[in-house]
Write an enzyme that holds these catalytic residues in place. Structure first.
Site, PDB file in Angstrom:
ATOM      1  N   ASP A   1       0.839  -1.196   0.000  1.00 43.84           N
ATOM      2  CA  ASP A   1       0.000   0.000   0.000  1.00 43.84           C
ATOM      3  C   ASP A   1       0.877   1.251   0.000  1.00 43.84           C
ATOM      4  O   ASP A   1       1.865   1.333   0.744  1.00 43.84           O
ATOM      5  CB  ASP A   1      -0.888  -0.034   1.248  1.00 43.84           C
ATOM      6  CG  ASP A   1      -1.755   1.194   1.384  1.00 43.84           C
ATOM      7  OD1 ASP A   1      -2.636   1.388   0.533  1.00 43.84           O
ATOM      8  OD2 ASP A   1      -1.541   1.958   2.351  1.00 43.84           O
TER       9      ASP A   1
ATOM     10  N   GLU B   1       1.625  -0.535  -5.028  1.00 41.70           N
ATOM     11  CA  GLU B   1       0.696   0.545  -5.345  1.00 41.70           C
ATOM     12  C   GLU B   1       1.600   1.766  -5.520  1.00 41.70           C
ATOM     13  O   GLU B   1       2.066   2.347  -4.532  1.00 41.70           O
ATOM     14  CB  GLU B   1      -0.309   0.771  -4.217  1.00 41.70           C
ATOM     15  CG  GLU B   1      -1.308   1.874  -4.534  1.00 41.70           C
ATOM     16  CD  GLU B   1      -2.212   2.236  -3.368  1.00 41.70           C
ATOM     17  OE1 GLU B   1      -3.385   2.553  -3.612  1.00 41.70           O
ATOM     18  OE2 GLU B   1      -1.739   2.215  -2.214  1.00 41.70           O
TER      19      GLU B   1
END
Length: 702
Positions: A342, A378
């Site tokens: 993330d 990401e």
């Protein structure tokens, strides 16, 4: 109670069958107490007197699995110097393998007073916070082996442990919303029939429900608020939270592996649940604040490139060690097969700017364990210069946000999209080819947990996040969505038919694109969140997947497209197209060719036309340049992909020099696509009429 010196490594609590070794790093502390917690609320304090390189440690004979514990750190409380030690706060072990209980929010878990943030708060947090747990590391894995599915065979399914299983009618109620639910045969059967090879789980590291959300009657449903990087989230365990969550998670991984499904974890190493200078003191902040966090020029405050209040200090050797130890632990002890990072751009911020040569990437590259699993970035964060799609090192794959945006734009009819769409369809060579990566570096997706579901993407022009309690201010405002003529629910049959066709367009495009496809859970059933594009705090029926009795035509279409891709290597190539005939294939045709609907090769003017929303793509199955695993030549059927993203029907001419006989195998204008063997036949020079906003695929046998 006997206390022996113990060892400084490994960090955390390590049970050996006779007792437990405890070790914790802190450079800021003057003194550290290990607190063994008892069920009557009392605790036994053991001072960690031994210290090696700022690691305090002790071995306590007789401490068994299931024992709850925490640390009390004595030292300076001086926020002006970045120091926030406070022995009144019971702190979680940064290396805890399991965490019990939950936070009962109140002033007790904060290091300061609400009405006087500059004043130290000496209220005892122990009755109000979570506790670390000693676990038994032994587990019978049997003959478990990682599937090690190669990227060109991979189909990723992004899912939430609770949301995926909470309403499944065939999963017993006591197992719904849990790791055990993931292992249930009914769920695994659905995944295998769909053709999924990898289950990407939204955060399962122990996370915290934010104080603000709890006060609003909401919760941090998504889980991007980690406090324990080694501990499976205890609320997803059906058996208990004194270490049972570890066994239950391992059992789920073992069951998924038996079905050939990999497990990939969405991990949040960019920040913790302790927030900014006004956040709670739960672990890292009280153990050694300046070693764990990026502090501002005024060390009372935190640097924040994540939008959550803090960012971990990626140039600290102890933070880097913790992250690498965590990654290795989940691979070696929990048997997971990869990670999706993330806000991964934050991990590359060694100083201020994003640096693809940062220490974190160096450590991953040389690590013999972590470098061998799937690593998905990401590739952005909210800091300056944080959008880094295409800029991660060669070992990494990336969520391709540009793929998502371009495919959405094409099917909603945005002008001047065709050129970029061609790049996204063929693996985004503009992003990945220059650093030696292949099409498989691109994780292609149209939807994910963050944003509209597939159903809502074609049903709403605007977000509808009122349930989140922020007056619809939260969530992305520019979704590249189109409601097909009516906002939200409608009975208009023409709108409903167009929406269904658009969902098939997105599904087909995803599976026909070079790269690695990712499906968002429930999209195969047209799951809706009623226009909420930021359901991070909705732990309820709005977010949970409502399993239909019969998946219907859309599920059948998804399965058809997934299996079409799996059956044909020309749709999942390992190298970029050359755009010319390939040497050694004895085929004079190019490996790929682009045509206008009139069957003429695309010119520069065609690509640049603002009105161009249609094209034909020829994929030559006889010109695959990459060899098979034993060096053999790979051949496949050839395909014509006809895209009509315009608002009116168009006639497409079958190119005259690229094959004489073709058969339609996909037609998104039909609710079920095309049943096998029933597709119309077409010859070179024939014309096919494509409905407005539809896609047709023709196949020519090898």
């Amino acid at each position: 109670m006997q206390v022996w010196p113990g060892e400084a490594y490994p960090l955390g609590a390590t049970y050996d069958g006779a007792g437990t070794n405890f070790a914790v790093f802190t450079e800021a502390a003057d003194r550290v107490e290990l607190c063994l917690l008892h069920d009557d609320g009392s605790e036994t304090a053991v001072e960690l007197r031994e210290s090696d390189a700022f690691v305090r440690h002790a071995y306590v004979p007789g401490v068994m699995p299931g024992q709850r514990y925490g640390f009390r750190v004595h030292g300076p409380y001086d926020p002006g110097r970045g120091l926030r030690c406070n022995s009144a706060k019971l702190l979680l072990d940064p290396y805890a393998k399991a965490i019990a209980g939950r936070i009962r929010w109140g002033e007790e878990v904060y290091g300061h007073h609400f009405d006087a943030p500059e004043r130290r708060n000496d209220l005892d947090s122990a009755p109000h916070t979570m506790s670390s747990v000693v676990i038994n590391p032994y587990f019978d894995w049997g003959d478990d082996r990682p599937p090690r599915t190669e990227y060109h065979h991979t189909v990723i399914y992004e899912a939430h442990v609770k949301g995926l299983t909470m309403r499944h009618p065939d999963i017993p109620e006591e197992l719904r919303g849990t790791y055990a639910g993931l292992a249930h045969p009914a769920l695994i059967e659905h995944l295998t029939k769909l053709g999924v090879t990898a289950l990407e789980l939204m955060p399962v590291h122990q996370f915290v429900n934010d104080h603000r959300l709890v006060d609003l009657g909401l919760s941090n449903y998504w889980g991007y608020n980690t406090i324990g990087f080694f501990a499976p989230h205890n609320a997803y365990a059906s058996w208990g939270d004194r270490g049972q969550q570890v066994l239950e998670f391992k059992s789920a991984v073992r069951a998924l592996h038996e079905a050939g499904i990999e497990v990939i974890l969405d991990v949040v190493y960019n920040h913790t649940a302790e927030g900014n200078h006004l956040g709670p003191t739960l672990s890292f902040k009280g153990i050694d604040n300046p070693s764990y966090y990026r502090l501002a020029d005024d060390p009372r405050y935190y640097m924040d490139t994540t939008g959550t209040g803090n960012s971990l200090l990626m140039r600290s050797p102890h933070v880097l060690q913790m992250i690498m130890d965590s990654l290795r632990y989940w691979v070696t002890e929990m048997h997971v097969d990869g990670f999706r990072f993330d806000l991964a751009a934050t991990l590359a911020r060694q100083f201020h700017e994003v640096d693809r040569l940062s220490s974190f990437f160096d450590l991953v590259q040389q690590d013999p364990v972590v470098s061998q699993v799937k690593l998905i970035a990401e590739p952005w964060d909210v800091g300056e210069g944080g959008y880094q799609v295409g800029n991660f090192p060669p070992l990494w794959t990336e969520w391709n946000g540009k793929y998502r945006d371009t495919v959405r734009d094409l099917w909603r009819g945005e002008p001047r999209t065709l050129g970029e769409f061609a790049s996204r369809l063929t693996g985004s060579s503009d992003l990945y080819q220059d650093d030696g990566r292949r099409p498989l570096a691109s994780i292609n997706f149209v939807t994910c947990h963050d944003g509209f579901t597939l159903h809502d993407l074609v049903s709403y022009d605007d977000k509808h996040n009122e349930a989140n309690g922020e007056d619809n201010r939260d969530g992305e405002g520019h979704n590249r969505s189109w409601n097909c003529g009516a906002e939200g629910d409608t009975d208009d049959p023409a709108v409903l038919e167009l929406r269904a066709r658009q969902m098939r367009n997105f599904a087909a495009t995803l599976m026909l694109s070079q790269g690695v496809p990712m499906i968002s859970h429930g999209d195969e059933f047209a799951r809706t969140q009623h226009g909420n594009n930021n359901a991070y705090c909705q732990d309820n029926e709005l977010s949970w997947l409502d399993w239909p009795e019969d998946g219907g035509e859309l599920l059948e279409f998804w399965r058809t497209m997934v299996w079409l891709r799996r059956d044909h290597p020309v749709l999942r190539r390992r190298r970029f197209f050359h755009g010319r005939p390939v040497e050694g294939t004895h085929d004079e045709l190019s490996d790929i060719a682009w045509f206008t609907p009139e069957g003429e090769e695309m010119t520069q003017r065609d690509w640049q036309s603002s009105r161009a929303l249609a094209l034909t793509v020829f994929l030559n199955g006889n010109a695959i340049s990459e060899p098979g695993p034993r060096g053999e030549r790979i051949t496949d059927d050839s395909f014509l992909l006809m895209f009509n993203a315009s608002p009116q029907p168009l006639d497409f001419l079958v190119p005259v020099n690229h094959g004489r006989q073709w058969q339609v195998v996909v037609d998104t204008a039909r609710p079920r696509g095309v049943p096998p063997g029933s597709g119309a036949k077409a010859g070179a020079g024939d014309r096919l009429r494509l409905a407005d906003r539809s896609l047709t695929v023709l196949r020519r046998p090898a």
